[in-house]
Design an enzyme around this catalytic site. Structure first.
Site: not given
Ligand code: 9MR
Length: 473
Positions: A205, A240, A268, A270
């Protein structure tokens, strides 16, 4: 490896009816009609996952959040609860209560689970980061075995490694994993996961690999190697994205991974914009969501799409990129954004109850007094043009209370509409005469709604933007 998911889906109608009876909502109706009116029903009908990243606290404490997650999605991912810092904060001390909550919820509601994630450079406790190569390997193997075994048969697929490639011209990410174990840490992770749960689909990923670029080239090289050892099933494209920037090479890029014999998945999704969003930006966002959804819907080997959060205010985006946000499918009050409708339509759903109207309160422009006299105004904009066609989005804005609207324009050249959504009428000729659908004709003064369409055109010609005449019906 699809067996788990397919088996679960085979019993979905019964399971969902029972589970949602307990939740006090009536999902069973969505399976009765011919035309799907939820994302979930539409995705089910074409055999795709439509997933959402969920927050455990909201799932436990917020009934509307829970109901929307159950109604609209057939797949869940833990936004944080399955990461290493949540599941093994100290060496050998496993804490599964949060992850269990999510997996139990998914099971109760007939949803599959895409697991996220075993091996990442972030959200991994410092005790792991300080180990030497042998101890780190042992810790990784133990962690993957323990988590994968616990959820064997209940988690359908895993992001085995996350974000192992850097943003620097496709170089490997300089993480503690790479520095300590060398590039072989990736193979070790996949071999371990395969042995621990042979029926789960295993994904690599990453973000910014949606288009064909140096980073996706490196992922391609890694994927080839893992696939040749039969320890990789798919590639997760986080997606993203930024408004108006769906990569033009996205479809072809996903296809090259499919051509390796792999699945692809939007993991993921958005699409952020500068806040506050106006109606035009929300319309453009809807087009971007529609494009991404169509790419997955049309690729047989795209297993599905997961959006990274439920409502705009649930998203990680504003915290990380201040001044941006509004990146998801639902407004804070759970009303559906134009992007929701675009995803629904691209999954093949639609019909009545399909709201394309933006609440007046969400558009700052609507707070000023509407112009008098002109009834309504409509504008067209071209989102994705290609040589022989283009996708357009249109916004209809009510300047007075409306019970219906009509739009008309004439194409100056070879442009002709080939298919359209959220608009009806005589659409395919040189002169277009469109009207509202039953669900988007009633607009209060100041409100707006969107529709969209694709055109064909002469090869290489410009997709023009004619002036639209809008009149109350
Ligand atoms: O959405 C997640 C957020 O709540 C956390 O604080 C963050 C910590 O690193 O991770 C975010 O999710 C991430 C995902 O695990 C991996 N790809 C990027 C995502 C957005 O940062």
């Amino acid at each position: 490896m699809l067996l788990n998911r397919q088996r679960r889906r085979a019993v979905i109608a019964g399971a969902v009816t029972l589970a949602t009876a307990a939740l006090g909502i009536g999902l069973s109706t969505q399976f009765a009609g011919a035309q799907a009116t939820t994302l979930r029903a539409a995705a089910d009908a074409i055999g795709k996952d439509i997933g959402v990243a969920v927050d455990v606290n909201k799932l436990q404490n917020n009934a509307e959040y829970r109901n929307t997650v159950a109604t609209e999605f057939n797949s869940l991912t833990a936004e944080n609860a399955m990461k290493w810092d949540a599941t093994e904060p100290q060496d050998g001390n496993y804490t599964f209560s949060q992850a269990d909550t999510i997996v139990n919820f998914a099971e109760d509601n007939g949803q599959s689970v895409h697991g996220h994630t075993f091996v990442w450079h972030a959200q991994t406790p410092s005790w792991v980061q300080g180990l030497d190569a042998t101890a780190m390997r042992t810790a990784m193997v133990d962690h993957i075995n323990t988590v994968a075994n616990r959820y064997e048969g209940r988690v359908d697929s895993w992001d085995v490694v996350n974000e192992v490639v850097s943003d620097n011209n496709g170089a490997m990410r300089d993480s503690f994993w790479l520095r300590t174990m060398g590039e072989g840490f990736i193979t070790t992770a996949f071999q371990t996961a395969r042995a621990a749960d042979p029926n789960a689909d295993l994904y690599i990923n990453d973000y910014s690999i949606e288009g064909d670029n140096a980073k996706s080239d490196t992922i391609y090289r890694i994927a080839q190697g893992l696939k040749s050892q039969n320890i990789l099933d798919g590639v997760g494209f986080q997606s993203h994205l930024i408004l108006g920037q769906v990569p033009s090479t996205m479809e072809a890029n996903l296809q090259r991974f499919v051509d390796l014999g792999l699945k692809v998945r939007i993991t993921e999704l958005d699409i952020r914009l500068n806040t506050p969003a106006d109606a035009n930006e929300l319309a453009q966002q809807a087009e971007d969501y529609r494009r991404v959804t169509e790419i997955c819907a049309e690729l047989a080997d795209c297993s599905g799409i997961t959006v990274w959060g439920l409502r705009d205010n649930d998203s990680w985006v504003p915290g990380t990129f201040p001044g941006t946000g509004a990146a998801l499918l639902f407004f804070e009050d759970y009303s559906k954004k134009p992007a929701y409708t675009a995803v629904l339509n691209a999954l093949g759903g639609g019909g009545t109850g399909n709201p394309t109207t933006t609440p007046a309160t969400s558009d700052p422009a609507t707070t000023s007094p509407p112009p008098t006299g002109s009834g309504c105004t409509a504008t067209l904009s071209v989102s994705s043009p290609w040589n022989t066609g283009a996708t357009y989005s249109a916004t209809v804005k009510a300047n007075q209370n409306l019970n219906g609207w009509k739009v008309t324009w004439t194409w100056p050249g070879s442009e002709r509409i080939s298919n359209a959504w959220s608009v009806t009428g005589t659409l395919t000729g040189a002169t277009v005469n469109g009207a509202n659908e039953s669900y988007n004709g009633t607009l209060a003064a100041g409100q707006s709604t969107t529709f969209g369409f694709n055109i064909t055109k002469a090869d290489g010609s410009t997709a023009s933007v004619p002036t639209v005449t809008c009149t109350p019906a």
